[in-house]
Design a protein around this motif. Structure first.
Motif, mmCIF file in Angstrom:
data_model
loop_
_atom_site.group_PDB
_atom_site.id
_atom_site.type_symbol
_atom_site.label_atom_id
_atom_site.label_comp_id
_atom_site.label_asym_id
_atom_site.label_seq_id
_atom_site.Cartn_x
_atom_site.Cartn_y
_atom_site.Cartn_z
ATOM 1 N N ALA A 1 4.014 -1.791 -12.507
ATOM 2 C CA ALA A 1 4.487 -2.248 -11.421
ATOM 3 C C ALA A 1 3.223 -1.932 -10.433
ATOM 4 N N GLN A 2 2.410 -0.781 -10.485
ATOM 5 C CA GLN A 2 1.613 -0.306 -9.627
ATOM 6 C C GLN A 2 0.170 -1.239 -9.751
ATOM 7 N N LYS A 3 -0.027 -1.289 -11.060
ATOM 8 C CA LYS A 3 -1.166 -2.360 -11.502
ATOM 9 C C LYS A 3 -1.052 -3.481 -10.956
ATOM 10 N N ARG A 4 0.220 -4.056 -10.867
ATOM 11 C CA ARG A 4 0.510 -5.578 -10.471
ATOM 12 C C ARG A 4 0.159 -5.600 -9.071
ATOM 13 N N VAL A 5 0.685 -4.437 -8.314
ATOM 14 C CA VAL A 5 0.422 -4.259 -6.714
ATOM 15 C C VAL A 5 -0.921 -4.257 -6.237
ATOM 16 N N TYR A 6 -1.514 -3.330 -7.063
ATOM 17 C CA TYR A 6 -3.169 -3.319 -6.841
ATOM 18 C C TYR A 6 -3.800 -4.653 -7.139
ATOM 19 N N SER A 7 -3.619 -5.004 -8.150
ATOM 20 C CA SER A 7 -4.141 -6.621 -8.290
ATOM 21 C C SER A 7 -3.893 -7.636 -7.209
ATOM 22 N N LEU A 8 -2.565 -7.663 -6.595
ATOM 23 C CA LEU A 8 -2.154 -8.234 -5.580
ATOM 24 C C LEU A 8 -3.059 -8.109 -4.129
ATOM 25 N N MET A 9 -3.030 -6.807 -4.014
ATOM 26 C CA MET A 9 -3.914 -6.428 -2.889
ATOM 27 C C MET A 9 -5.230 -6.756 -2.922
ATOM 28 N N GLU A 10 -5.880 -6.366 -4.205
ATOM 29 C CA GLU A 10 -7.354 -6.680 -4.124
ATOM 30 C C GLU A 10 -7.695 -8.097 -4.256
ATOM 31 N N ASN A 11 -6.961 -8.810 -4.708
ATOM 32 C CA ASN A 11 -7.192 -10.220 -4.973
ATOM 33 C C ASN A 11 -6.820 -11.109 -3.536
ATOM 34 N N ASN A 12 -5.802 -10.631 -2.818
ATOM 35 C CA ASN A 12 -5.308 -11.276 -1.690
ATOM 36 C C ASN A 12 -5.778 -10.692 -0.339
ATOM 37 N N SER A 13 -5.018 -9.423 -0.155
ATOM 38 C CA SER A 13 -5.052 -9.072 1.266
ATOM 39 C C SER A 13 -6.564 -8.163 1.320
ATOM 40 N N ILE B 1 11.350 6.370 -5.125
ATOM 41 C CA ILE B 1 10.476 5.157 -5.333
ATOM 42 C C ILE B 1 11.399 3.996 -5.583
ATOM 43 N N TYR B 2 12.250 4.081 -6.786
ATOM 44 C CA TYR B 2 13.272 2.984 -7.125
ATOM 45 C C TYR B 2 13.988 2.477 -5.957
ATOM 46 N N THR B 3 14.624 3.319 -5.345
ATOM 47 C CA THR B 3 15.449 2.710 -4.239
ATOM 48 C C THR B 3 14.778 2.198 -3.056
ATOM 49 N N ASP B 4 13.682 2.665 -2.765
ATOM 50 C CA ASP B 4 12.773 2.274 -1.416
ATOM 51 C C ASP B 4 12.149 1.030 -1.777
ATOM 52 N N PHE B 5 11.804 0.879 -3.118
ATOM 53 C CA PHE B 5 10.711 -0.340 -3.265
ATOM 54 C C PHE B 5 11.364 -1.093 -4.446
ATOM 55 N N ILE B 6 11.966 -0.964 -5.490
ATOM 56 C CA ILE B 6 12.137 -1.639 -6.611
ATOM 57 C C ILE B 6 13.490 -2.487 -6.492
ATOM 58 N N ILE C 1 1.098 -1.124 -0.026
ATOM 59 C CA ILE C 1 -0.032 -0.096 0.074
ATOM 60 C C ILE C 1 0.887 1.419 -0.182
ATOM 61 N N GLU C 2 2.159 1.196 0.711
ATOM 62 C CA GLU C 2 2.681 2.556 0.857
ATOM 63 C C GLU C 2 3.419 2.721 -0.862
ATOM 64 N N PHE C 3 3.566 1.398 -1.732
ATOM 65 C CA PHE C 3 4.132 1.523 -2.906
ATOM 66 C C PHE C 3 3.130 2.214 -3.631
ATOM 67 N N TRP C 4 1.861 1.769 -3.544
ATOM 68 C CA TRP C 4 0.886 2.232 -4.421
ATOM 69 C C TRP C 4 0.378 3.797 -4.212
ATOM 70 N N LEU C 5 0.563 4.178 -2.606
ATOM 71 C CA LEU C 5 0.444 5.553 -2.551
ATOM 72 C C LEU C 5 1.435 6.147 -2.923
ATOM 73 N N ILE D 1 8.952 -4.767 -2.970
ATOM 74 C CA ILE D 1 7.800 -5.121 -3.656
ATOM 75 C C ILE D 1 7.982 -6.518 -4.345
ATOM 76 N N ASN D 2 6.940 -7.409 -4.507
ATOM 77 C CA ASN D 2 7.099 -8.362 -5.071
ATOM 78 C C ASN D 2 6.686 -8.382 -6.470
ATOM 79 N N ILE D 3 7.907 -8.122 -7.476
ATOM 80 C CA ILE D 3 7.472 -8.149 -8.983
ATOM 81 C C ILE D 3 8.691 -8.735 -9.516
ATOM 82 N N ASP D 4 8.318 -9.009 -10.886
ATOM 83 C CA ASP D 4 9.094 -9.721 -11.640
ATOM 84 C C ASP D 4 10.476 -8.993 -12.150
#
Length: 211
Positions: free
Chosen positions: A173-185, A135-140, A110-114, A148-151
């Motif tokens: 990356a944002q779309k993938r994290v959004y989908s991860l949160m929506e479908n799991n958390s 953002i790159y150094t904090d999350f990628i 959620i922090e990455f999405w925000l 964050i968990n992206i490919d």
């Protein structure tokens, strides 16, 4: 750690449901643990509401005007279950969801999405570039503090894009994290004790009629 305690209580409650008998003593213990769990949720949420409203330091020695979050009505809380966007659009709901993700040790999502939402609103090319690097150094990047968990392919593409940053650098990356949160958390949040408590309508006590 508070979040670890939360998970331990949650695990104990689940184990107790499966293995305990229906004796009054076990029922009383189970209810006590549920109340502890709910109290822990409310304490954590209260902390998030107080500390996420005014992230910046007050300027010129003046106290910053703290934003207040009003607890939603059961009807408003129930709207959050209709769509993930409904939850994210509510300041109280967003704070509650962040607290929930923290208890699951995945608040970086959620922090990455925000951070991406804020990034897309940035107009200045200079600020866009500096925010992209942060953002790159904090999350990628590999072993980032909030990785964050992206490919790997998406990470490589972002590393190339931030060289000449645009507002769409992190879209994939944002779309993938959004989908991860929506479908799991998100579904787990809707099933949580805290959310169910918010949706409960207060019982109206009826006075006995005089005879």
């Amino acid at each position: 750690m508070q979040s670890a305690m939360f998970l331990a209580v949650q695990h104990d409650c689940g184990s107790m449901d499966k293995s305990s008998s229906n004796s009054p003593k076990h029922e009383e213990k189970r209810e006590k643990m549920k109340r502890t769990l709910l109290k822990d949720w409310k304490t954590r949420l209260s902390y998030f509401l107080q500390n996420s409203s005014s992230p910046g330091k007050p300027k010129n020695g003046k106290k910053s005007k703290q934003q207040t979050f009003i607890k939603p009505s059961p009807e408003e809380a129930q709207l959050w279950s209709e769509a993930f966007d409904e939850l994210l659009a509510s300041k109280y709901g967003l704070a509650a969801f962040r607290a929930f993700l923290k208890s699951e040790f995945c608040e970086e999502n959620i922090e990455f999405w925000l951070a991406c939402e804020d990034f897309k609103k940035t107009k200045s090319p200079q600020k866009l570039s500096s925010k992209a690097r942060k953002i790159y150094t904090d999350f990628i990047e590999k072993e980032a503090p909030k990785e964050i968990n992206i490919d790997f392919q998406t990470k490589t593409l972002i590393a190339q894009n931030i060289q000449e940053a645009t507002s769409g650098c992190f879209t994939t990356a944002q779309k993938r994290v959004y989908s991860l949160m929506e479908n799991n958390s998100y579904p787990r949040f809707l099933e949580s004790e805290f959310y169910q408590d918010l949706c409960k309508k207060p019982q109206i006590a009826t006075e006995p009629h005089a005879t």
